[in-house]
Design an enzyme around this catalytic site. Structure first.
Site, PDB file in Angstrom:
ATOM      1  N   THR A 133     -83.721 -22.840  14.181  1.00 20.73           N
ATOM      2  CA  THR A 133     -83.329 -22.135  15.399  1.00 20.73           C
ATOM      3  C   THR A 133     -84.319 -22.421  16.526  1.00 20.73           C
ATOM      4  O   THR A 133     -85.481 -22.774  16.259  1.00 20.73           O
ATOM      5  CB  THR A 133     -83.280 -20.617  15.108  1.00 20.73           C
ATOM      6  OG1 THR A 133     -83.220 -19.903  16.335  1.00 20.73           O
ATOM      7  CG2 THR A 133     -84.496 -20.137  14.339  1.00 20.73           C
ATOM      8  N   GLU A 135     -85.591 -20.163  18.113  1.00 24.81           N
ATOM      9  CA  GLU A 135     -86.504 -19.014  18.142  1.00 24.81           C
ATOM     10  C   GLU A 135     -87.874 -19.329  17.536  1.00 24.81           C
ATOM     11  O   GLU A 135     -88.832 -18.607  17.786  1.00 24.81           O
ATOM     12  CB  GLU A 135     -85.886 -17.822  17.425  1.00 24.81           C
ATOM     13  CG  GLU A 135     -84.608 -17.363  18.079  1.00 24.81           C
ATOM     14  CD  GLU A 135     -84.234 -15.914  17.813  1.00 24.81           C
ATOM     15  OE1 GLU A 135     -85.068 -15.159  17.287  1.00 24.81           O
ATOM     16  OE2 GLU A 135     -83.100 -15.548  18.147  1.00 24.81           O
ATOM     17  N   LYS A 163     -87.912 -18.051   9.448  1.00 28.09           N
ATOM     18  CA  LYS A 163     -87.281 -19.361   9.657  1.00 28.09           C
ATOM     19  C   LYS A 163     -88.369 -20.433   9.845  1.00 28.09           C
ATOM     20  O   LYS A 163     -88.229 -21.557   9.357  1.00 28.09           O
ATOM     21  CB  LYS A 163     -86.360 -19.329  10.881  1.00 28.09           C
ATOM     22  CG  LYS A 163     -85.101 -18.498  10.717  1.00 28.09           C
ATOM     23  CD  LYS A 163     -84.122 -19.025   9.682  1.00 28.09           C
ATOM     24  CE  LYS A 163     -83.448 -20.315  10.091  1.00 28.09           C
ATOM     25  NZ  LYS A 163     -82.397 -20.723   9.109  1.00 28.09           N
TER      26      LYS A 163
HETATM   27  P1  NAD Z   1     -74.543 -15.344   9.347  1.00 27.87           P
HETATM   28  O1  NAD Z   1     -75.449 -14.168   9.265  1.00 27.87           O
HETATM   29  O2  NAD Z   1     -73.237 -15.197  10.055  1.00 27.87           O
HETATM   30  O3  NAD Z   1     -74.196 -15.866   7.867  1.00 27.87           O
HETATM   31  C1  NAD Z   1     -75.195 -16.021   6.899  1.00 27.87           C
HETATM   32  C2  NAD Z   1     -74.505 -16.407   5.597  1.00 27.87           C
HETATM   33  O4  NAD Z   1     -75.525 -16.604   4.602  1.00 27.87           O
HETATM   34  C3  NAD Z   1     -73.547 -15.334   5.064  1.00 27.87           C
HETATM   35  O5  NAD Z   1     -72.358 -15.917   4.601  1.00 27.87           O
HETATM   36  C4  NAD Z   1     -74.329 -14.699   3.912  1.00 27.87           C
HETATM   37  O6  NAD Z   1     -73.496 -14.154   2.898  1.00 27.87           O
HETATM   38  C5  NAD Z   1     -75.141 -15.889   3.414  1.00 27.87           C
HETATM   39  N1  NAD Z   1     -76.355 -15.470   2.712  1.00 27.87           N
HETATM   40  C6  NAD Z   1     -77.268 -14.555   3.135  1.00 27.87           C
HETATM   41  N2  NAD Z   1     -78.239 -14.414   2.198  1.00 27.87           N
HETATM   42  C7  NAD Z   1     -77.938 -15.274   1.187  1.00 27.87           C
HETATM   43  C8  NAD Z   1     -78.563 -15.599  -0.043  1.00 27.87           C
HETATM   44  N3  NAD Z   1     -79.687 -14.973  -0.447  1.00 27.87           N
HETATM   45  N4  NAD Z   1     -78.002 -16.548  -0.816  1.00 27.87           N
HETATM   46  C9  NAD Z   1     -76.843 -17.180  -0.440  1.00 27.87           C
HETATM   47  N5  NAD Z   1     -76.193 -16.884   0.702  1.00 27.87           N
HETATM   48  C10 NAD Z   1     -76.741 -15.954   1.512  1.00 27.87           C
HETATM   49  O7  NAD Z   1     -75.404 -16.517   9.956  1.00 27.87           O
HETATM   50  P2  NAD Z   1     -75.074 -17.590  11.118  1.00 27.87           P
HETATM   51  O8  NAD Z   1     -75.208 -16.939  12.427  1.00 27.87           O
HETATM   52  O9  NAD Z   1     -73.849 -18.317  10.746  1.00 27.87           O
HETATM   53  O10 NAD Z   1     -76.337 -18.574  10.949  1.00 27.87           O
HETATM   54  C11 NAD Z   1     -76.322 -19.620   9.980  1.00 27.87           C
HETATM   55  C12 NAD Z   1     -77.637 -20.388  10.051  1.00 27.87           C
HETATM   56  O11 NAD Z   1     -77.816 -20.920  11.374  1.00 27.87           O
HETATM   57  C13 NAD Z   1     -78.875 -19.544   9.765  1.00 27.87           C
HETATM   58  O12 NAD Z   1     -79.779 -20.326   9.020  1.00 27.87           O
HETATM   59  C14 NAD Z   1     -79.443 -19.237  11.146  1.00 27.87           C
HETATM   60  O13 NAD Z   1     -80.833 -19.035  11.092  1.00 27.87           O
HETATM   61  C15 NAD Z   1     -79.071 -20.519  11.889  1.00 27.87           C
HETATM   62  N6  NAD Z   1     -78.911 -20.368  13.345  1.00 27.87           N
HETATM   63  C16 NAD Z   1     -78.027 -19.424  13.832  1.00 27.87           C
HETATM   64  C17 NAD Z   1     -77.825 -19.351  15.206  1.00 27.87           C
HETATM   65  C18 NAD Z   1     -76.869 -18.346  15.811  1.00 27.87           C
HETATM   66  O14 NAD Z   1     -76.807 -18.224  17.039  1.00 27.87           O
HETATM   67  N7  NAD Z   1     -76.076 -17.627  15.018  1.00 27.87           N
HETATM   68  C19 NAD Z   1     -78.522 -20.210  16.065  1.00 27.87           C
HETATM   69  C20 NAD Z   1     -79.430 -21.143  15.518  1.00 27.87           C
HETATM   70  C21 NAD Z   1     -79.585 -21.218  14.153  1.00 27.87           C
HETATM   71  O1  DAU Z   2     -81.436 -18.353  19.542  1.00 25.75           O
HETATM   72  C1  DAU Z   2     -80.823 -18.545  18.302  1.00 25.75           C
HETATM   73  C2  DAU Z   2     -80.720 -17.203  17.599  1.00 25.75           C
HETATM   74  O2  DAU Z   2     -79.710 -16.465  18.290  1.00 25.75           O
HETATM   75  C3  DAU Z   2     -80.391 -17.306  16.108  1.00 25.75           C
HETATM   76  O3  DAU Z   2     -81.448 -17.970  15.461  1.00 25.75           O
HETATM   77  C4  DAU Z   2     -80.204 -15.911  15.518  1.00 25.75           C
HETATM   78  O4  DAU Z   2     -79.803 -15.998  14.168  1.00 25.75           O
HETATM   79  C5  DAU Z   2     -79.124 -15.190  16.302  1.00 25.75           C
HETATM   80  O5  DAU Z   2     -78.992 -13.870  15.833  1.00 25.75           O
HETATM   81  C6  DAU Z   2     -79.458 -15.179  17.792  1.00 25.75           C
HETATM   82  O6  DAU Z   2     -80.597 -14.316  18.061  1.00 25.75           O
HETATM   83  P1  DAU Z   2     -80.629 -13.349  19.337  1.00 25.75           P
HETATM   84  O7  DAU Z   2     -81.541 -12.231  19.042  1.00 25.75           O
HETATM   85  O8  DAU Z   2     -80.854 -14.115  20.582  1.00 25.75           O
HETATM   86  O9  DAU Z   2     -79.075 -12.864  19.335  1.00 25.75           O
HETATM   87  P2  DAU Z   2     -78.418 -11.426  19.576  1.00 25.75           P
HETATM   88  O10 DAU Z   2     -76.948 -11.656  19.693  1.00 25.75           O
HETATM   89  O11 DAU Z   2     -78.895 -10.405  18.613  1.00 25.75           O
HETATM   90  O12 DAU Z   2     -78.965 -11.021  21.013  1.00 25.75           O
HETATM   91  C7  DAU Z   2     -78.779 -11.860  22.152  1.00 25.75           C
HETATM   92  C8  DAU Z   2     -79.539 -11.235  23.309  1.00 25.75           C
HETATM   93  O13 DAU Z   2     -78.879 -10.011  23.685  1.00 25.75           O
HETATM   94  C9  DAU Z   2     -80.958 -10.828  22.969  1.00 25.75           C
HETATM   95  O14 DAU Z   2     -81.774 -11.028  24.119  1.00 25.75           O
HETATM   96  C10 DAU Z   2     -80.858  -9.345  22.634  1.00 25.75           C
HETATM   97  C11 DAU Z   2     -79.740  -8.881  23.523  1.00 25.75           C
HETATM   98  N1  DAU Z   2     -78.882  -7.788  23.022  1.00 25.75           N
HETATM   99  C12 DAU Z   2     -78.370  -7.893  21.758  1.00 25.75           C
HETATM  100  C13 DAU Z   2     -77.528  -6.941  21.244  1.00 25.75           C
HETATM  101  C14 DAU Z   2     -76.974  -7.043  19.837  1.00 25.75           C
HETATM  102  C15 DAU Z   2     -78.542  -6.731  23.846  1.00 25.75           C
HETATM  103  O15 DAU Z   2     -78.999  -6.636  25.006  1.00 25.75           O
HETATM  104  N2  DAU Z   2     -77.704  -5.755  23.341  1.00 25.75           N
HETATM  105  C16 DAU Z   2     -77.186  -5.826  22.070  1.00 25.75           C
HETATM  106  O16 DAU Z   2     -76.434  -4.894  21.671  1.00 25.75           O
END
Ligand code: NAD
Ligand code: DAU
Length: 354
Positions: A133, A135, A163
């Site tokens: 990520t 982050e 991470k």
């Molecule tokens: P998510 O939370 O929607 O899904 C996570 C999945 O992992 C789920 O299906 C859950 O059941 C599975 N999981 C959790 N713990 C587990 C375990 N111990 N063993 C096997 N499976 C397990 O996550 P996402 O938002 O799809 O993110 C996927 C990946 O991408 C993560 O590694 C996250 O760090 C990375 N990432 C996410 C974002 C974002 O904006 N969502 C951005 C950059 C990177």
């Molecule tokens: O940048 C990549 C990351 O983005 C991933 O690695 C993470 O898994 C994913 O959860 C996401 O992290 P953020 O913390 O940026 O996402 P989130 O949707 O939780 O929040 C986005 C921004 O909005 C953050 O600045 C916090 C703010 N926020 C979030 C929520 C849930 C609010 O202001 N109100 C809210 O209710």
């Protein structure tokens, strides 16, 4: 036939990636290894259920026996490791499970790949893609330049620290054992199947129900948003064309403050559902997230010049598609929100994790 092990495929990005792979690489055998925690929803993959080239295994990446069993039973060519605890707010409340899944789980997968693949891994075209990520690079100021892949790590939350730990293990396996590891750092994803704890789907749910849409702090924090399909395209480009040992930034190049984003989202919702009437009055400022990173921004020069990838979906178009998807899947949203699909898990697997 190429066999790819996708971990966390029942989650948001994993499910989008599996659908994307099915379309783009119809001959690949897809193995989805997922624990089905609260964030994993088997309904996200219902259309793959009868596919002879799709295998679902319910398992925990932090369970060494379960991980080694997958490697011994299947001849895995590629690993795409999504499985993780992903929500920053949850990591602040309960960090331990983030260490277990994200650090220990990644360590188990790397070790199982190393033992199974041996020193010939690279020559035989095996690859391990660690999904990281933006982050891990920590918080930027408003005027800092976007970060390159070589920027030092400076994680702020237990989530990003876990991470970062996973990434360093992956890099170490590359350096020490020659395991063909690749890393991607992606910015904030949005699109179909995202669990409604993250900002966009949560704000949508709240606005649909006429409930407050919470904005942390001033709402001035900046994120870079990428439509999930662009991310999936980037991941396949890195998986197939990236250089083992290298890491690649994947971003949307669409930076916007949280407050502006939520206003755009609500405007799009009202454009698609005019009967709802204006929704901006629901925006409610709430106390800030502890340690809240101010801004993330990625420099995409490397992936653009070496792999020719760049994001294609504008924020406006991505929000239009996202709102349309959630509005056309009210049942999905309802079942996820009420936890109803967990009853399915109970019946199917006799328990629910997380
Ligand atoms: P998510 O939370 O929607 O899904 C996570 C999945 O992992 C789920 O299906 C859950 O059941 C599975 N999981 C959790 N713990 C587990 C375990 N111990 N063993 C096997 N499976 C397990 O996550 P996402 O938002 O799809 O993110 C996927 C990946 O991408 C993560 O590694 C996250 O760090 C990375 N990432 C996410 C974002 C974002 O904006 N969502 C951005 C950059 C990177
Ligand atoms: O940048 C990549 C990351 O983005 C991933 O690695 C993470 O898994 C994913 O959860 C996401 O992290 P953020 O913390 O940026 O996402 P989130 O949707 O939780 O929040 C986005 C921004 O909005 C953050 O600045 C916090 C703010 N926020 C979030 C929520 C849930 C609010 O202001 N109100 C809210 O209710």
């Amino acid at each position: 036939m190429t066999t790819v092990l996708v971990t966390g495929g029942a989650g948001f990005i994993g499910a989008n990636f599996l659908h994307f792979l099915r379309r783009e690489r119809p001959r690949w055998h897809l193995i989805n290894f997922d624990l089905l925690t609260y964030a994993g929803n088997p309904e996200n993959l219902a259309d793959l259920a009868g596919d002879p080239h799709y295998t679902f295994i319910r398992g925990d990446v932090a369970d060494w026996e379960a991980v080694t069993r997958v490697f011994s039973r299947h001849d895995i060519d590629l690993v795409v490791h999504f499985a993780a605890e992903t929500h920053v707010d949850r990591s602040i409340l309960d960090p331990a499970v983030f260490v277990r899944t994200n650090v220990v789980g990644t360590g188990h997968l790397l070790e199982a790949a190393r033992r199974t693949w041996g020193p010939e891994a690279r020559a035989r075209g095996r690859r391990f893609l660690q999904i990281s990520t933006d982050e891990v690079f920590g918080s930027l100021g408003s005027h800092d330049p976007p970060v390159r892949e070589t920027a030092p790590y400076a994680p702020s939350s237990p989530y990003s620290a876990s991470k970062a730990g996973a990434d360093w293990l992956a890099r170490a396996y590359g350096r020490t054992y020659g395991l063909p590891v690749l890393l991607t750092h992606c910015s904030n994803n949005y699109g179909p199947y995202q669990f409604p704890e993250k900002l966009i789907p949560f704000a949508l749910c709240q606005a649909l129900e006429g409930k407050p849409v919470p904005i942390y702090g001033t709402g001035g924090n900046i994120r870079d948003w990428i439509y999930v399909e662009d991310h999936c395209r980037g991941l396949l480009a890195v998986l197939e064309g990236g250089e083992p040992g290298e890491s690649y930034n994947l971003g949307g190049e669409q930076e916007i403050s949280n407050l502006e984003l939520v206003r755009l989202l609500l405007a799009e919702l009202v454009a698609q559902r005019p009967d709802l009437g204006p929704r901006d009055h629901l925006i409610t400022f709430v106390p800030d997230r502890p340690g809240h990173d101010w801004r993330y921004a990625l420099d995409l020069t490397k992936v653009r010049t070496t792999l020719g990838w760049q994001p294609q979906v504008s924020l406006k178009e991505g929000l239009r598609r996202t709102v349309a998807w959630y509005l056309s899947h009210p049942g999905w949203l309802e079942r996820v929100r009420t936890g109803e699909y967990r009853h399915f898990l109970q019946r199917q697997y006799g328990g629910v994790a997380g």
